[in-house]
Enzyme design. Structure first.
Site, PDB file in Angstrom:
ATOM      1  N   ASP A 153      44.205  51.710  42.363  1.00  0.00           N
ATOM      2  CA  ASP A 153      43.928  50.293  42.105  1.00  0.00           C
ATOM      3  C   ASP A 153      44.691  49.509  43.165  1.00  0.00           C
ATOM      4  O   ASP A 153      45.919  49.459  43.165  1.00  0.00           O
ATOM      5  CB  ASP A 153      44.391  49.933  40.685  1.00  0.00           C
ATOM      6  CG  ASP A 153      44.108  48.466  40.335  1.00  0.00           C
ATOM      7  OD1 ASP A 153      44.019  47.636  41.256  1.00  0.00           O
ATOM      8  OD2 ASP A 153      44.011  48.162  39.130  1.00  0.00           O
ATOM      9  N   LYS A 183      41.306  38.566  41.767  1.00  0.00           N
ATOM     10  CA  LYS A 183      42.620  38.251  42.299  1.00  0.00           C
ATOM     11  C   LYS A 183      42.518  37.857  43.783  1.00  0.00           C
ATOM     12  O   LYS A 183      41.942  36.850  44.080  1.00  0.00           O
ATOM     13  CB  LYS A 183      43.562  39.427  42.051  1.00  0.00           C
ATOM     14  CG  LYS A 183      43.463  40.022  40.619  1.00  0.00           C
ATOM     15  CD  LYS A 183      43.907  39.081  39.517  1.00  0.00           C
ATOM     16  CE  LYS A 183      43.539  39.541  38.106  1.00  0.00           C
ATOM     17  NZ  LYS A 183      44.016  40.872  37.727  1.00  0.00           N
ATOM     18  N   ARG A 213      19.296  43.928  38.259  1.00  0.00           N
ATOM     19  CA  ARG A 213      20.329  44.866  37.797  1.00  0.00           C
ATOM     20  C   ARG A 213      20.462  46.014  38.800  1.00  0.00           C
ATOM     21  O   ARG A 213      21.534  46.573  38.990  1.00  0.00           O
ATOM     22  CB  ARG A 213      20.005  45.406  36.392  1.00  0.00           C
ATOM     23  CG  ARG A 213      20.923  46.554  35.955  1.00  0.00           C
ATOM     24  CD  ARG A 213      21.097  46.693  34.451  1.00  0.00           C
ATOM     25  NE  ARG A 213      19.867  46.535  33.689  1.00  0.00           N
ATOM     26  CZ  ARG A 213      18.879  47.444  33.598  1.00  0.00           C
ATOM     27  NH1 ARG A 213      18.975  48.588  34.246  1.00  0.00           N
ATOM     28  NH2 ARG A 213      17.818  47.190  32.883  1.00  0.00           N
ATOM     29  N   TYR A 235      48.482  47.890  35.139  1.00  0.00           N
ATOM     30  CA  TYR A 235      47.956  46.672  34.518  1.00  0.00           C
ATOM     31  C   TYR A 235      47.687  46.959  33.038  1.00  0.00           C
ATOM     32  O   TYR A 235      47.097  47.998  32.710  1.00  0.00           O
ATOM     33  CB  TYR A 235      46.671  46.264  35.250  1.00  0.00           C
ATOM     34  CG  TYR A 235      45.939  45.145  34.570  1.00  0.00           C
ATOM     35  CD1 TYR A 235      46.498  43.872  34.507  1.00  0.00           C
ATOM     36  CD2 TYR A 235      44.701  45.348  33.976  1.00  0.00           C
ATOM     37  CE1 TYR A 235      45.835  42.838  33.865  1.00  0.00           C
ATOM     38  CE2 TYR A 235      44.030  44.316  33.339  1.00  0.00           C
ATOM     39  CZ  TYR A 235      44.607  43.067  33.291  1.00  0.00           C
ATOM     40  OH  TYR A 235      43.956  42.044  32.651  1.00  0.00           O
TER      41      TYR A 235
HETATM   42  C1  LIG Z   1      43.739  41.834  36.741  1.00  0.00           C
HETATM   43  C2  LIG Z   1      43.836  43.253  37.052  1.00  0.00           C
HETATM   44  C3  LIG Z   1      42.851  44.158  36.632  1.00  0.00           C
HETATM   45  C4  LIG Z   1      41.689  43.735  35.767  1.00  0.00           C
HETATM   46  O1  LIG Z   1      40.818  42.874  36.445  1.00  0.00           O
HETATM   47  P1  LIG Z   1      39.925  41.753  35.708  1.00  0.00           P
HETATM   48  O2  LIG Z   1      39.167  41.155  36.835  1.00  0.00           O
HETATM   49  O3  LIG Z   1      40.870  40.804  35.035  1.00  0.00           O
HETATM   50  O4  LIG Z   1      39.075  42.464  34.717  1.00  0.00           O
HETATM   51  C5  LIG Z   1      42.982  45.477  37.011  1.00  0.00           C
HETATM   52  N1  LIG Z   1      44.027  45.903  37.745  1.00  0.00           N
HETATM   53  C6  LIG Z   1      44.998  45.066  38.162  1.00  0.00           C
HETATM   54  C7  LIG Z   1      46.121  45.585  38.980  1.00  0.00           C
HETATM   55  C8  LIG Z   1      44.940  43.713  37.820  1.00  0.00           C
HETATM   56  O5  LIG Z   1      45.911  42.889  38.227  1.00  0.00           O
END
Ligand SMILES: *Cc1c(COP(=O)(O)O)cnc(C)c1O
Length: 381
Positions: free
Chosen positions: A173, A198, A50, A102
């Protein structure tokens, strides 16, 4: 001279000794929960996974290098990353957040963060006067650029200057463009978050999230928080993301090349009433993107003439998959109203421009001829 980003996807500047890990080219998966101590008060530097794990740390160094940060933290999902980042704030703190985000981030802010005593001004940072929303409790500005799914583009450098002037953190983000196309820390952001699920992972097979910073004080806070709350990425998943990152450059280039062709095709279809892709000259953010990013990405949002038409498209796709998520090698089509943004109240959704006839396309790396053939079938057969 600083290395190019394709190289940074494959090699750390601080090249490892060949004798480490037997010279393995692929970084080993240290699938261990704990580590032996050679005596009391002695440690290899690794005590418990961890806290420390070599595979996760290797991935973190790669991602920090890609974003030109001093530290990156790898977490189990993008939402785990954003949740951990929000633990830096305290009851009474106020944040300014993009209105179009998101859906999961909106859900987090309007439920969990609010419950924890944090308040928000939800505004369109790309066009509103952010400064006029700052009060004495404001601690940070949180944006996506381009936003998910409406692709609004904010000038990061300009907003970074506002944030500095008022001693606020600027958090970006960067999921939609990935570090291959955009590096917000270079433009004045203090923290970058990613859904590693992603583009970084890139294969629609692993969940992950990242927080990257170029500030030592923030890194120290986050390191304490991740150790304490425990959502660090598992060794095997760390390895999968490392493997995905190796091809980030060629995947992003190919997906973008396909996206430009498809955005232009969509523009010519009568049933399509609007195409929102920042690589189109008419897009609100085209010039800003040219200034602050190295590409336009491969996400396209478009409006159809009716809800019925949108639903028919979703029913008919076969090779293109009707699925949530984005940024993988396979092309996916998403219905924000019932998928990614289902928990956002309808009136807010519609204020942001997400209607029942809005579709979002994450363009993959297939042969673009086949994507166009499928789209033609879906639209006209
Ligand atoms: C998918 C996404 C998230 C969340 O990510 P996860 O891996 O699904 O928890 C956050 N911000 C954006 C822009 C996203 O497309």
């Amino acid at each position: 001279m600083a290395r190019g980003i394709e190289t940074k996807c494959l090699h750390l500047e601080e090249d490892e000794e060949y004798s480490n890990n037997y010279g393995a080219i692929s970084y080993p998966i240290f699938q261990t929960a704990t580590y032996a101590h050679m005596g009391v008060g002695k440690s290899t530097g690794y005590d418990y996974s961890r806290l420390q794990n070599p595979t996760r740390e290797h991935l973190e160094k790669v991602v920090a290098a890609l974003e030109n940060g001093i530290d990156a933290l790898a977490l189990t999902t993008g939402m785990a990353a954003i949740t951990l980042m929000m633990e830096m704030f305290s009851p009474g703190d106020h944040l300014i957040a993009d209105a179009d985000l998101y859906g999961g981030s909106i859900r987090l802010f309007s439920n969990i963060s609010k419950k924890n005593g944090i308040t928000f001004s939800s505004i369109d940072c790309y066009k509103e006067d952010v400064e006029s929303y700052i009060n004495e409790n404001t601690k940070a500005v949180y944006i996506e650029t381009p936003t998910n799914p409406m692709m609004n583009v904010t000038d990061i450098e300009k907003l970074g200057k506002v944030a500095k002037r008022h001693n606020l953190l600027l958090i970006v983000d960067n999921t939609f463009l990935s570090p291959y196309f955009q590096n917000p820390l270079e433009l004045g952001a203090d923290i970058v978050v990613h859904s590693g699920t992603k583009y970084l992972g890139g294969h629609n097979d692993t969940l992950a999230g990242f927080i990257v910073t170029n500030r030592k004080d923030i890194s120290e806070k986050l390191r304490f928080l991740i150790k304490t709350t425990g959502a660090g990425l598992a060794p095997f998943d760390s390895w999968l993301i490392l493997r995905g990152i190796k091809t980030l450059g060629i995947r992003m280039e190919k997906a973008q090349e396909n996206a430009i062709v498809i955005a232009n095709w969509l523009k010519e279809q009568k049933a399509v009433t609007k195409v929102i892709y920042p690589g189109l000259k008419e897009h609100q953010g085209y010039e800003i993107m040219k200034k602050q990013a190295r590409g336009f990405g491969a996400m396209i949002t478009f409006q159809l003439e009716s809800k019925e038409y949108a639903l028919a498209v979703l029913e008919k796709v076969r090779m293109i998959k009707f699925a949530e998520s984005l940024g993988g090698v396979e092309t996916l089509i998403t219905y924000p109203a019932t998928q990614t943004h289902a928990d956002v109240p309808k009136e807010i959704r519609e204020k942001n421009g997400i209607t029942d006839s809005t579709l979002r396309l994450s363009v993959g790396i297939e042969d673009v001829k086949d994507l166009l053939e499928e789209l033609n079938k879906v639209f006209y057969e």
